[in-house]
Design a protein around this motif. Structure first.
Motif, mmCIF file in Angstrom:
data_model
loop_
_atom_site.group_PDB
_atom_site.id
_atom_site.type_symbol
_atom_site.label_atom_id
_atom_site.label_comp_id
_atom_site.label_asym_id
_atom_site.label_seq_id
_atom_site.Cartn_x
_atom_site.Cartn_y
_atom_site.Cartn_z
ATOM 1 N N UNK A 15 0.826 -1.201 0.000
ATOM 2 C CA UNK A 15 0.000 0.000 0.000
ATOM 3 C C UNK A 15 0.866 1.260 0.000
ATOM 4 N N UNK A 16 1.939 1.228 0.782
ATOM 5 C CA UNK A 16 2.791 2.413 0.874
ATOM 6 C C UNK A 16 3.454 2.731 -0.458
ATOM 7 N N UNK A 17 3.999 1.715 -1.124
ATOM 8 C CA UNK A 17 4.655 1.942 -2.408
ATOM 9 C C UNK A 17 3.645 2.360 -3.464
ATOM 10 N N UNK A 18 2.492 1.696 -3.486
ATOM 11 C CA UNK A 18 1.486 2.036 -4.486
ATOM 12 C C UNK A 18 1.000 3.466 -4.304
ATOM 13 N N UNK A 19 0.803 3.866 -3.040
ATOM 14 C CA UNK A 19 0.388 5.240 -2.767
ATOM 15 C C UNK A 19 1.463 6.226 -3.187
ATOM 16 N N UNK A 20 2.722 5.875 -2.946
ATOM 17 C CA UNK A 20 3.840 6.727 -3.361
ATOM 18 C C UNK A 20 3.858 6.900 -4.876
ATOM 19 N N UNK A 69 10.013 3.459 0.018
ATOM 20 C CA UNK A 69 10.227 4.382 -1.107
ATOM 21 C C UNK A 69 10.416 5.819 -0.650
ATOM 22 N N UNK A 70 11.395 6.482 -1.243
ATOM 23 C CA UNK A 70 11.610 7.906 -1.012
ATOM 24 C C UNK A 70 11.849 8.637 -2.328
ATOM 25 N N UNK A 137 19.181 14.034 -5.270
ATOM 26 C CA UNK A 137 19.967 12.815 -5.432
ATOM 27 C C UNK A 137 20.401 12.369 -4.048
ATOM 28 N N UNK A 138 20.093 11.151 -3.734
ATOM 29 C CA UNK A 138 20.334 10.658 -2.379
ATOM 30 C C UNK A 138 21.772 10.200 -2.220
ATOM 31 N N UNK A 166 13.035 11.804 -7.327
ATOM 32 C CA UNK A 166 11.940 12.482 -6.666
ATOM 33 C C UNK A 166 12.172 12.518 -5.175
ATOM 34 N N UNK A 167 11.842 13.639 -4.559
ATOM 35 C CA UNK A 167 12.045 13.834 -3.135
ATOM 36 C C UNK A 167 10.704 13.890 -2.444
ATOM 37 N N UNK A 168 10.539 13.253 -1.300
ATOM 38 C CA UNK A 168 9.269 13.316 -0.589
ATOM 39 C C UNK A 168 9.022 14.708 -0.040
ATOM 40 N N UNK A 169 7.761 15.054 0.189
ATOM 41 C CA UNK A 169 7.465 16.404 0.656
ATOM 42 C C UNK A 169 7.937 16.674 2.067
ATOM 43 N N UNK A 170 8.147 15.656 2.871
ATOM 44 C CA UNK A 170 8.611 15.861 4.234
ATOM 45 C C UNK A 170 9.918 15.127 4.436
#
Length: 602
Positions: A15-20, A69-70, A137-138, A166-170
Motif C-alpha cells: 500500500x505504501x509503495x502504491x500510494x507513493x 520508497x523515497x 539525489x540521495x 523524486x524527493x518526498x514532501x517531508x
C-alpha cells in the motif's frame, strides 16, 4: 505486485509503495506500471551494490526506488535493453532459503552518454525559481538485508540521465539534510492543451508518452536551493568519463521470493515493447493506431477516463452479442473493436472482464473456420476474412494485459476450457482445397489463407507467453503452461501441418531464396515464429521430433546467421532478440544432429 486495470494490485499489494507511485507520478505513467517487487540490486558500475530496493516495472522502463520508497529513478529503458536472462547461480551474499530460492536476473543494455548541454542546463538554472516539483539525489544510505549492511549509492547516470529523482514532501529522521544534497531546481513541465471530446478511438495510455522522454511529474511546493557542486552533477561528470555511447552494461536483480514473477514480467514487457516499437516503424501500423507521421511516438493525446471507455465498450459489446447479427454487421463491429483495442489498453483490460465477448469470439471462430468448412471442404473468402479478423482481435487483447487478473481467471476456469477451445479453433489446414486451381479466385484465397496463418501464429505466440508465466506458478495450477498448451493442440489433425507451415516460412526468410530486407511486420512475425519453433523443440517431444525429422537439413544447410543479419535491419528493435532466437534454434538442431541431448534456453 501486479497491477490491474483499475489501479489495484494483485498478490502482495504494498500500500505504501502504491500510494507513493500514484501520488508522485503522472497518471499516464502510473497506469502503465505493470508490477513491482523487492529485490537486491547490483548496478553495472557498482554505484548500487547489493542494496535491497523496489524494482518498479512499466511498459517502457525499469525503475528503482528505496525500501521504503523515497525517490524514484530510471534504471534502464527497454529501447536500450539487449537481453534479459535468468542466471543459474547461488549468490554468495545470501544465505539459507534466500540463497536457495533466489532468482538472479541479468539485464544487459547499452549505456547512453549524456550530452554536454544537459550538464550545462543543470548548471544554468536560475537560483530562485519557484518550482512545483522538487528533485534530489540521495547520498550514501545504509540498508540492511538478512542482517547485513550494504551501501545504497545512487547511480543516476549510468543508464538514463534525463530522468530526475523524486524527493518526498517531508523529511524524516533518516533522510539527510536537504541543503547538503545540493538539490536542483527543475521547472514544471509544460501542460498539454485540452484534447477533443473522447471517443472509443482516442489515443489511450497504450500510446502514452514514453517516460524516457519526459521527467516524472512530482507535485510539491516550496523553494529548493541549487548548488553547482551537487551530488547529481558530480555523478554525471564522474560517469561521463567512464561510459561511452553504445557500451554494454549490466543490471543485476536478485529476487528472493520463491514465487517471484519479476523475470516473466520483464520478458513480457520487453517483448511487448520491441514488438510495438518495431511495428511503429510501419506507416500503415501507425495509422491503424492513430499515430500519424506528424506525431512522434512520444507525443500522444491523453487517455479518456475508465468510466467513459467502459461505457463505450459496453455499447459495442451489446451490439456484438445481439441475436441474429448479420455477417457484414459483425465484421464491421469487429473492425471497430480491433481498432479501438489497438489504441486503448483500458479497453483490452475490460475485454477480459467481459467473459461473454471472449467466448463469443471463440465460438464464432469455431463456426466460421471449421463448422462451414467441414461441410464443403473448401474455404470461402468471407470465412477467411472473418476468421482472420477474429484472431487478430484476440491477439491484440493479449498485449500488455498479463497483469490483468480477469484474463487468467477466464482462461484457466474449468481447467482451461475456453483456452483449449481457442487453441484448437485457431489451428487449420494450411493447404487450400481449391475447386479451380491456378485461377484468380484461387490465388486470392491463397493470399487470404496466408494472412490467416500469420495471424494465427501471432495469437499462438501470445498464448505461449501466457504459458511461460503460468509455468512458474504453483504446481496446483496445472493449466495454461507451455507444455499444457502444446499438449492440448497435439490431437488436432492439422497441427503438424500447421507447425510445418510456420517452419517453412522461417526457412524461406532465412535462406538465400529471399534477398530483400524484412519489413517491420515481417520481422515481428519472424520473431513470433521463432519463439513458436523454440517452444516446440523444448517442451513437446512429438513436435520436436517432427521438426528435426522434416527440417534438419534445411536448418543445417539453408538457414544461415549471415543471411539473417543481412535481412534484419539493425535499427529494428526486434532484430537482435530475433537473431538470438535463431541461434538457439540452430544450436538445438546441431545438437540433435550429433545425438546430443538438447539444452533449454529459457
Amino acid at each position: 505486485m501486479a497491477r490491474t486495470g483499475s489501479g489495484t494490485l494483485l498478490y502482495r499489494r504494498n500500500i505504501k509503495l502504491d500510494s507513493f507511485l500514484k501520488r508522485n507520478t503522472e497518471r499516464a505513467v502510473y497506469e502503465r506500471i505493470r508490477a513491482y517487487e523487492p529485490c537486491v540490486v547490483v548496478s553495472a558500475s557498482g554505484s548500487i551494490n547489493k542494496v535491497y530496493m523496489h524494482v518498479v516495472l512499466s511498459d517502457e522502463r525499469v525503475y528503482l526506488t528505496e525500501y521504503p520508497p523515497r525517490a524514484l529513478t530510471s534504471a534502464c529503458s527497454f529501447r536500450r535493453v539487449r537481453d534479459i536472462e535468468l542466471i543459474n547461480d547461488l549468490p554468495e551474499f545470501l544465505s539459507g532459503k534466500d540463497r536457495e530460492f533466489c532468482q538472479h536476473i541479468r539485464i544487459t543494455y547499452l549505456t547512453e552518454k549524456p550530452a554536454a548541454k544537459s550538464r550545462d542546463w543543470l548548471r544554468r538554472l536560475p537560483p530562485a525559481v519557484s518550482p512545483s516539483r522538487r528533485n534530489s539525489h540521495c547520498p550514501t544510505i545504509k540498508h540492511t538485508f538478512e542482517g547485513k549492511e550494504y551501501p545504497a549509492h545512487r547511480n543516476q547516470n549510468e543508464n538514463e540521465t534525463e530522468e530526475v529523482l523524486m524527493l518526498p514532501p517531508t523529511r524524516s529522521a533518516s533522510w539527510p539534510n536537504q541543503e547538503s544534497l545540493g538539490l536542483l531546481k527543475v521547472p514544471h513541465p509544460p501542460t498539454q492543451p485540452p484534447s477533443k471530446s473522447p471517443s472509443l478511438y482516442s489515443r489511450s495510455s497504450s500510446s502514452s508518452p514514453s517516460p524516457s522522454d519526459q521527467r516524472l511529474n512530482i507535485t510539491e511546493t516550496g523553494q529548493v536551493q541549487r548548488r553547482i557542486g551537487s551530488v547529481l552533477s558530480r555523478l554525471l561528470r564522474r560517469d561521463e568519463g567512464n561510459n561511452k555511447e553504445g557500451m554494454e552494461a549490466e543490471l543485476h536483480l536478485y529476487a528472493v521470493s520463491q514465487t517471484s514473477r519479476l523475470y516473466l514480467h520483464l520478458q513480457s514487457s520487453w517483448f511487448s515493447f520491441i514488438i510495438r516499437s518495431t511495428l511503429l516503424l510501419d506507416p500503415l501500423y501507425r495509422r491503424r493506431c492513430s499515430i500519424s507521421s506528424c506525431y512522434p511516438p512520444d507525443k500522444r493525446l491523453p487517455s479518456i477516463s475508465l468510466e467513459r471507455t467502459a461505457h463505450l465498450f459496453g455499447q459495442l459489446s451489446a451490439e456484438l452479442l445481439q441475436e441474429e447479427i448479420g455477417v457484414e454487421s459483425l465484421y464491421l463491429l469487429l473492425q471497430e473493436l480491433r481498432t479501438a483495442a489497438h489504441r486503448n489498453v483500458t479497453l483490452r483490460r475490460l475485454f477480459w472482464r467481459s467473459s461473454e465477448v471472449c467466448a463469443f469470439l471463440v465460438q464464432t471462430l469455431e463456426e466460421s473456420l471449421h463448422g462451414c468448412q467441414s461441410l464443403s471442404g473448401v474455404y470461402t473468402a468471407d470465412q477467411l476474412l472473418l476468421s482472420t479478423l477474429i484472431v487478430q482481435t484476440l491477439a491484440v487483447m493479449f498485449r500488455e494485459t498479463e497483469v490483468e487478473p480477469a484474463r487468467h481467471i477466464l482462461l484457466s476456469a474449468k481447467k482451461g476450457a475456453l483456452a483449449s477451445r481457442m487453441l484448437n479453433a485457431l489451428i487449420c489446414d494450411p493447404e487450400l482445397q481449391s475447386e479451380n486451381p491456378g485461377s484468380l479466385a484461387d490465388l486470392e484465397l491463397q493470399a487470404l489463407l496466408a494472412d490467416y496463418l500469420d495471424a494465427a501464429c501471432s495469437l499462438l505466440f501470445e498464448m505461449l507467453l501466457l504459458g511461460q508465466e503460468a509455468s512458474r506458478c504453483s504446481p496446483a495450477d496445472n493449466s495454461l503452461y507451455v507444455g499444457w498448451i502444446l499438449r492440448v493442440m497435439q490431437p488436432h489433425p492439422h497441427l503438424l501441418d500447421f507447425i510445418s507451415y510456420q517452419a517453412q516460412h522461417v526457412v524461406l526468410v532465412l535462406s538465400d531464396l529471399q534477398e530483400s530486407f524484412l519489413s517491420p511486420a515481417q520481422s515481428v512475425l519472424l520473431f513470433q515464429r521463432c519463439r513458436l519453433l523454440l517452444a516446440c523443440l523444448q517442451y513437446n517431444s512429438q513436435l520436436a521430433q517432427h521438426l528435426r525429422s522434416n527440417f534438419r537439413e534445411e536448418f543445417r544447410f539453408s538457414v544461415k546467421m549471415s543471411y539473417a543479419k543481412e535481412k534484419l535491419p539493425p535499427h529494428y528493435p526486434i532484430s537482435q532478440p530475433t537473431l538470438r532466437l535463431i541461434e538457439q534454434i540452430l544450436t538445438l538442431h546441431r545438437l540433435s544432429h550429433s545425438n546430443t541431448s538438447a539444452l533449454t534456453f529459457e
